[in-house]
Design a protein around this motif. Structure first.
Motif, short mmCIF file in Angstrom:
data_model
loop_
_atom_site.label_atom_id
_atom_site.label_comp_id
_atom_site.label_asym_id
_atom_site.label_seq_id
_atom_site.Cartn_x
_atom_site.Cartn_y
_atom_site.Cartn_z
N ARG A 165 -1.65 4.65 -2.00
CA ARG A 165 -2.36 3.32 -2.38
C ARG A 165 -3.85 2.89 -1.73
O ARG A 165 -3.58 3.07 -0.28
N LEU A 166 -4.77 2.04 -2.57
CA LEU A 166 -6.14 1.71 -2.16
C LEU A 166 -5.82 0.24 -2.01
O LEU A 166 -5.47 -0.53 -2.87
N PRO A 167 -6.28 0.22 -1.33
CA PRO A 167 -6.42 -1.54 -1.03
C PRO A 167 -7.19 -2.30 -1.16
O PRO A 167 -8.10 -1.89 -2.11
N CYS A 168 -6.96 -3.35 -1.78
CA CYS A 168 -7.66 -4.47 -2.55
C CYS A 168 -7.63 -5.99 -1.75
O CYS A 168 -6.78 -5.75 -1.14
N PHE A 169 -8.34 -6.80 -2.40
CA PHE A 169 -8.77 -8.32 -1.11
C PHE A 169 -7.90 -8.86 -1.37
O PHE A 169 -7.27 -9.80 -0.72
N LYS A 170 -6.13 -8.23 -1.87
CA LYS A 170 -4.83 -9.27 -2.43
C LYS A 170 -4.30 -8.88 -1.05
O LYS A 170 -3.21 -9.26 -0.82
N LEU A 171 -4.83 -7.46 -0.68
CA LEU A 171 -3.95 -7.32 0.73
C LEU A 171 -4.08 -8.52 1.96
O LEU A 171 -3.74 -8.89 2.53
N GLY A 172 -5.44 -8.46 2.01
CA GLY A 172 -6.30 -9.69 2.44
C GLY A 172 -5.22 -10.96 2.51
O GLY A 172 -5.43 -11.11 3.46
N LEU A 173 -5.05 -11.21 1.92
CA LEU A 173 -5.06 -11.87 1.64
C LEU A 173 -3.15 -12.44 1.62
O LEU A 173 -2.38 -13.82 2.81
N ARG A 174 -2.36 -11.04 1.14
CA ARG A 174 -0.67 -11.30 1.59
C ARG A 174 -1.14 -11.13 3.67
O ARG A 174 -0.53 -12.35 3.70
N PHE A 175 -1.62 -11.23 3.93
CA PHE A 175 -1.84 -11.37 5.36
C PHE A 175 -2.46 -12.47 5.87
O PHE A 175 -2.61 -12.53 6.98
N GLY A 176 -3.36 -12.84 4.91
CA GLY A 176 -4.37 -14.28 5.57
C GLY A 176 -5.20 -13.34 7.00
O GLY A 176 -5.88 -14.16 7.34
N ASP A 177 -5.56 -12.54 5.82
CA ASP A 177 -6.76 -11.29 7.16
C ASP A 177 -7.91 -10.21 6.78
O ASP A 177 -7.52 -9.56 5.63
N PRO A 178 -9.22 -11.74 6.18
CA PRO A 178 -9.97 -10.40 4.87
C PRO A 178 -10.57 -9.20 6.12
O PRO A 178 -10.52 -8.23 5.04
N GLN A 179 -9.95 -8.98 7.84
CA GLN A 179 -9.95 -7.81 7.52
C GLN A 179 -8.91 -6.12 7.41
O GLN A 179 -9.22 -5.55 7.79
N MET A 180 -8.11 -7.38 6.84
CA MET A 180 -6.51 -5.84 6.59
C MET A 180 -7.54 -4.72 5.97
O MET A 180 -6.02 -4.04 5.96
N LEU A 181 -7.99 -4.89 4.99
CA LEU A 181 -8.41 -3.97 3.49
C LEU A 181 -9.41 -2.35 4.44
O LEU A 181 -9.27 -1.57 4.15
N ARG A 182 -10.41 -3.10 6.17
CA ARG A 182 -10.86 -2.03 6.25
C ARG A 182 -9.51 -2.03 7.19
O ARG A 182 -9.23 0.06 7.77
N ARG A 183 -8.85 -2.27 8.24
CA ARG A 183 -7.94 -1.94 8.48
C ARG A 183 -6.78 -0.53 8.44
O ARG A 183 -6.17 0.25 8.59
N PHE A 184 -6.46 -1.80 6.66
CA PHE A 184 -5.71 -0.40 6.24
C PHE A 184 -6.18 0.81 5.83
O PHE A 184 -5.27 1.49 5.77
N ALA A 185 -7.54 0.89 5.51
CA ALA A 185 -7.98 2.06 5.15
C ALA A 185 -7.98 3.02 6.53
O ALA A 185 -7.73 4.08 6.44
N GLN A 186 -8.64 2.46 7.51
CA GLN A 186 -8.45 3.04 8.76
C GLN A 186 -7.44 3.83 9.27
O GLN A 186 -7.54 4.79 10.07
N ALA A 187 -6.60 2.91 9.16
CA ALA A 187 -4.91 3.26 9.58
C ALA A 187 -4.39 4.48 8.48
O ALA A 187 -3.89 5.39 9.46
N SER A 188 -4.87 4.97 7.74
CA SER A 188 -4.28 6.01 6.64
C SER A 188 -3.29 6.04 6.41
O SER A 188 -2.50 7.17 7.04
N ARG A 189 -2.29 5.18 6.56
CA ARG A 189 -1.03 4.94 6.15
C ARG A 189 -1.34 4.40 5.14
O ARG A 189 -0.41 2.91 5.13
N PRO A 190 -1.12 4.63 4.48
CA PRO A 190 -1.71 4.02 2.74
C PRO A 190 -0.24 4.28 2.28
O PRO A 190 0.19 3.56 0.87
N GLY A 191 1.17 4.74 2.30
CA GLY A 191 2.26 4.59 1.37
C GLY A 191 1.71 5.29 -0.24
O GLY A 191 1.19 5.97 -0.06
#
Length: 210
Positions: free
Chosen positions: A119-145
């Motif tokens: 799964r590659l993150p899009c801006f909607k992941l940031g909206l879901r978490f209420g955190d625009p930094q979530m896209l960067r965090r998701f990528a850097q965590a390397s836990r995409p599912g």
């Protein structure tokens, strides 16, 4: 640990926030359902993918995310992470979704699935978490599912075992592909060696597009 399906999560269209002053609809909000769930075509019964340009279709029919990774995020972000929080259809335990090999096949209930891409993150992941930094965090965590194809239709439900039937010898994992696209372009030649990748994604890796 026995690999098991802990919950099956589905959801319909929901407004998850606004972007540039306009409401944003998404199917990312999913919740566990009881009983057996039919898996056929390109999704699960009762589930909706709102934007088929980037979600859904044969190569993104089912999304699986490990409970172990949700627990890691709960500690990282200091908040609860219920099943379905990442928009996953299948919440697993004892299955390394991110470490799965591209082309790996899983039997769950009477359904046969094939791991095909991260799964590659899009801006909607940031909206879901209420955190625009979530896209960067998701990528850097390397836990995409893992996104999975439906090879054999059937039914599955919470409590079913997740049986890995086959694992390709090339060894290219979901994490390898994710990291190649989001973190380290030097990994792209290696990641492109998985023949089970969707054609468009393999071309991105081979030709440096994206």
């Amino acid at each position: 640990m026995t690999a098991v399906l802990r919950s099956v999560n589905v959801g319909g269209p929901t407004t998850i926030g606004t972007r540039r002053g306009r409401p944003v609809g998404s199917g990312i909000v999913k919740a566990p359902v009881d009983g057996r769930v039919r898996v056929e075509g390109v999704n699960l019964a009762g589930d909706v993918q709102v934007d088929r340009r980037v979600h859904g279709g044969p190569d993104k029919a089912v999304y699986a995310y490990a409970g172990e990774d949700r627990a890691w995020w709960a500690g990282e972000l200091g908040r609860e992470m219920p099943p379905g929080m990442f928009g996953e259809n299948l919440s697993t335990e004892g299955v390394d979704c991110t470490g799965a090999v591209i082309g790996e096949r899983w039997r769950i209930g009477s359904v046969l699935l094939e791991v095909c891409q991260p799964r590659l993150p899009c801006f909607k992941l940031g909206l879901r978490f209420g955190d625009p930094q979530m896209l960067r965090r998701f990528a850097q965590a390397s836990r995409p599912g893992a996104y999975l194809r439906i090879l054999e239709e059937g039914e599955l439900g919470a409590g079913d075992a997740v049986e890995v039937l086959d694992r390709p010898e090339h060894g290219v994992t979901v994490a390898t592909v994710s990291d190649a696209l989001l973190l380290d372009p030097a990994l792209r030649p290696r990641a492109a060696q998985a023949p089970e990748l969707p054609r468009e994604l393999r071309e991105m890796l081979q030709f440096g597009v994206g």
